[in-house]
Design a protein around this motif. Structure first.
Motif, PDB file in Angstrom:
ATOM      1  N   LEU A  28      -4.266  -2.443   3.272  1.00 14.91           N
ATOM      2  CA  LEU A  28      -4.360  -3.245   4.033  1.00 14.91           C
ATOM      3  C   LEU A  28      -2.590  -3.635   4.697  1.00 14.91           C
ATOM      4  N   LEU A  29      -1.695  -3.889   3.190  1.00 17.70           N
ATOM      5  CA  LEU A  29      -0.781  -3.428   4.060  1.00 17.70           C
ATOM      6  C   LEU A  29       0.565  -2.213   3.880  1.00 17.70           C
ATOM      7  N   ALA A  30      -0.252  -1.776   3.249  1.00 18.57           N
ATOM      8  CA  ALA A  30       0.286   0.002   3.251  1.00 18.57           C
ATOM      9  C   ALA A  30      -0.038   0.984   4.082  1.00 18.57           C
ATOM     10  N   SER A  31      -1.240   0.681   4.545  1.00 19.20           N
ATOM     11  CA  SER A  31      -2.155   1.611   6.156  1.00 19.20           C
ATOM     12  C   SER A  31      -1.213   0.532   6.608  1.00 19.20           C
ATOM     13  N   VAL A 133       6.689  -4.895   4.064  1.00 20.70           N
ATOM     14  CA  VAL A 133       7.118  -5.249   2.699  1.00 20.70           C
ATOM     15  C   VAL A 133       7.500  -6.064   2.442  1.00 20.70           C
ATOM     16  N   PRO A 134       7.996  -6.755   2.476  1.00 21.68           N
ATOM     17  CA  PRO A 134       8.214  -8.587   2.401  1.00 21.68           C
ATOM     18  C   PRO A 134       7.319  -9.236   1.905  1.00 21.68           C
ATOM     19  N   ALA A 135       6.881  -8.731   3.140  1.00 13.28           N
ATOM     20  CA  ALA A 135       4.874  -9.789   2.587  1.00 13.28           C
ATOM     21  C   ALA A 135       4.128  -9.138   1.029  1.00 13.28           C
ATOM     22  N   ALA A 136       4.189  -8.139   1.187  1.00 14.26           N
ATOM     23  CA  ALA A 136       3.828  -7.682  -0.180  1.00 14.26           C
ATOM     24  C   ALA A 136       4.787  -7.924  -1.325  1.00 14.26           C
ATOM     25  N   ALA A 137       5.574  -7.912  -1.682  1.00 15.45           N
ATOM     26  CA  ALA A 137       6.580  -8.297  -2.302  1.00 15.45           C
ATOM     27  C   ALA A 137       6.603 -10.230  -2.579  1.00 15.45           C
ATOM     28  N   THR A 138       6.680 -10.914  -1.416  1.00 12.57           N
ATOM     29  CA  THR A 138       6.328 -12.352  -1.690  1.00 12.57           C
ATOM     30  C   THR A 138       4.638 -12.125  -1.834  1.00 12.57           C
ATOM     31  N   GLY A 150       5.537  -1.082  -4.141  1.00 10.61           N
ATOM     32  CA  GLY A 150       5.656   1.057  -4.234  1.00 10.61           C
ATOM     33  C   GLY A 150       4.876   1.545  -3.155  1.00 10.61           C
ATOM     34  N   THR A 151       3.940   0.959  -3.645  1.00 13.61           N
ATOM     35  CA  THR A 151       2.472   1.182  -3.117  1.00 13.61           C
ATOM     36  C   THR A 151       2.438   1.559  -1.652  1.00 13.61           C
ATOM     37  N   VAL A 152       3.461  -0.127  -1.164  1.00 14.54           N
ATOM     38  CA  VAL A 152       3.334   0.107   0.146  1.00 14.54           C
ATOM     39  C   VAL A 152       4.392   0.665   0.500  1.00 14.54           C
ATOM     40  N   MET A 153       5.523   0.807   0.321  1.00 14.00           N
ATOM     41  CA  MET A 153       6.375   2.149   0.237  1.00 14.00           C
ATOM     42  C   MET A 153       6.087   3.283   0.486  1.00 14.00           C
ATOM     43  N   THR A 154       4.852   3.982  -0.432  1.00 16.29           N
ATOM     44  CA  THR A 154       4.126   4.966   0.130  1.00 16.29           C
ATOM     45  C   THR A 154       3.268   4.846   0.755  1.00 16.29           C
ATOM     46  N   GLY A 155       2.642   4.676   1.825  1.00 13.92           N
ATOM     47  CA  GLY A 155       2.214   4.157   2.294  1.00 13.92           C
ATOM     48  C   GLY A 155       3.131   4.298   3.884  1.00 13.92           C
ATOM     49  N   LEU A 156       4.190   3.824   3.965  1.00  7.45           N
ATOM     50  CA  LEU A 156       4.912   4.014   5.219  1.00  7.45           C
ATOM     51  C   LEU A 156       6.011   4.691   5.194  1.00  7.45           C
ATOM     52  N   LEU A 157       6.183   5.611   3.692  1.00  9.72           N
ATOM     53  CA  LEU A 157       6.805   6.718   4.024  1.00  9.72           C
ATOM     54  C   LEU A 157       5.393   8.111   4.564  1.00  9.72           C
ATOM     55  N   PHE A 158       4.366   7.719   4.259  1.00  8.06           N
ATOM     56  CA  PHE A 158       2.961   8.630   4.703  1.00  8.06           C
ATOM     57  C   PHE A 158       2.890   8.774   5.977  1.00  8.06           C
ATOM     58  N   GLY A 159       3.320   7.551   6.584  1.00 10.51           N
ATOM     59  CA  GLY A 159       3.607   7.463   8.081  1.00 10.51           C
ATOM     60  C   GLY A 159       4.241   8.524   9.247  1.00 10.51           C
ATOM     61  N   ILE A 160       5.752   8.075   8.122  1.00  9.07           N
ATOM     62  CA  ILE A 160       7.079   8.616   8.505  1.00  9.07           C
ATOM     63  C   ILE A 160       6.392  10.224   8.544  1.00  9.07           C
ATOM     64  N   LEU A 161       6.138  10.731   7.572  1.00  9.64           N
ATOM     65  CA  LEU A 161       5.798  11.887   7.291  1.00  9.64           C
ATOM     66  C   LEU A 161       4.607  12.644   7.676  1.00  9.64           C
ATOM     67  N   ARG A 196      -7.361 -11.629  10.103  1.00 16.59           N
ATOM     68  CA  ARG A 196      -8.496 -11.465   9.058  1.00 16.59           C
ATOM     69  C   ARG A 196      -8.185 -11.409   7.556  1.00 16.59           C
ATOM     70  N   GLY A 197      -7.446 -11.119   7.119  1.00 18.51           N
ATOM     71  CA  GLY A 197      -7.424 -10.976   5.494  1.00 18.51           C
ATOM     72  C   GLY A 197      -5.792 -11.192   5.500  1.00 18.51           C
ATOM     73  N   LEU A 198      -4.757 -11.006   5.371  1.00 14.64           N
ATOM     74  CA  LEU A 198      -3.444 -11.833   5.622  1.00 14.64           C
ATOM     75  C   LEU A 198      -3.357 -13.589   5.540  1.00 14.64           C
ATOM     76  N   PRO A 199      -2.713 -14.141   4.311  1.00 10.59           N
ATOM     77  CA  PRO A 199      -2.941 -15.461   4.457  1.00 10.59           C
ATOM     78  C   PRO A 199      -1.505 -15.657   4.483  1.00 10.59           C
ATOM     79  N   ARG A 200      -1.976 -17.041   5.069  1.00  6.64           N
ATOM     80  CA  ARG A 200      -0.291 -17.954   5.686  1.00  6.64           C
ATOM     81  C   ARG A 200       0.737 -17.621   5.082  1.00  6.64           C
ATOM     82  N   PHE A 201       1.998 -17.700   5.651  1.00 12.84           N
ATOM     83  CA  PHE A 201       3.032 -17.367   4.861  1.00 12.84           C
ATOM     84  C   PHE A 201       4.247 -18.627   4.963  1.00 12.84           C
TER      85      PHE A 201
END
Length: 257
Positions: A28-31, A133-138, A150-161, A196-201
């Motif tokens: 979810l985060l990567a997408s 990205v910082p949500a994933a790190a947290t 790294g997985t989330v950043m891979t999703g981000l780069l795929f979005g750019i490409l 539905r899937g993200l917790p609160r921060f």
């Protein structure tokens, strides 16, 4: 019993490692990061088609990606720091809603003026990627934090490409408005899944908004590596966008090739 065995015998057992994030949450985060950042680049291969369909001068249509990138820069500067002050889940959901509406407005634009305004809003709201990205790190435990980010950043780069390939193909076969509507639908799905899937921060600071912005200046002054990285990435982004935007106009009538 050796001294080493005795030491181990008297020591407290090691705490079990925190479990890794569920694969579904990482996906979810990567997408989310990929689809959010892709919104910045959908318009670039479609500029030639846009100009012909709306009847706007090529020079004016060229401001579409310019305002999108400007909105993104302003969003990073003025909106991204809010993730330290407020619940990042609420920020992600709010930006997803704004981005969805902005993409729909871009797809429904009857004139270049409305398209330009929608482009600026798209850039501002697409900074939800910089909250994900910082949500994933947290959320990730320390042992697997690098892998998760790294997985989330891979999703981000795929979005750019992939954004340009997808938008060029869709614009050529189904029209540029369809691309914006499809992009809005993808963000709506991401927003629903995040709801539905993200917790609160929890907030990590209680600084006022002005103090948060001033802290950015402090970081800029204190860390030379940060300044060099920011300049390098900014120049790369400018060159990257300038090349693809210009290419799309030059190949007017051939948005995909």
């Amino acid at each position: 019993m050796s001294s080493i065995q005795a030491a181990h015998a008297g020591a407290e057992p090691l705490a079990p490692a925190a479990p890794a994030l569920p694969a579904s949450l990482v996906l979810l985060l990567a997408s989310g990061a990929g689809f959010a950042v892709a919104a910045l680049y959908y318009s670039q291969p479609m500029l030639g088609v846009l100009a012909a369909d709306i009847g706007a001068p090529t020079r004016t249509v060229g401001f579409v990606p310019t305002l999108t990138q400007l909105g993104y820069a302003l969003g990073i500067l003025f909106l991204a720091p809010l993730g330290d002050r407020y619940d990042r889940r609420r920020i992600i959901l709010a930006k997803a809603a704004v981005l969805c509406v902005a993409l729909l407005l871009a797809g429904a634009s009857p004139s270049v003026g409305m398209l330009l305004a929608a482009s600026l809003a798209i850039g501002l709201a697409a900074t939800m990627a910089q909250d994900i990205v910082p949500a994933a790190a947290t959320l990730a435990p320390e042992a697997s934090r690098g892998k998760t980010v790294g997985t989330v950043m891979t999703g981000l780069l795929f979005g750019i490409l992939l954004s340009r390939v997808v938008s060029g193909f869709v614009a050529e076969h189904f029209g540029w408005r369809t691309m914006f509507v499809a992009a809005a639908a993808s963000i709506a799905l991401i927003g629903a899944a995040a709801w539905r899937g993200l917790p609160r921060f929890k907030a990590t600071t209680h600084l006022a908004y002005g103090a948060l912005l001033r802290s950015l200046a402090t970081l800029w002054q204190r860390h030379g590596a940060l300044r060099r990285a920011a300049w390098a990435q900014g120049l790369i982004s400018i060159g990257f966008s300038a090349f693809w935007s210009t290419l799309a106009v030059m190949l007017h009538g051939e948005p995909f090739h």
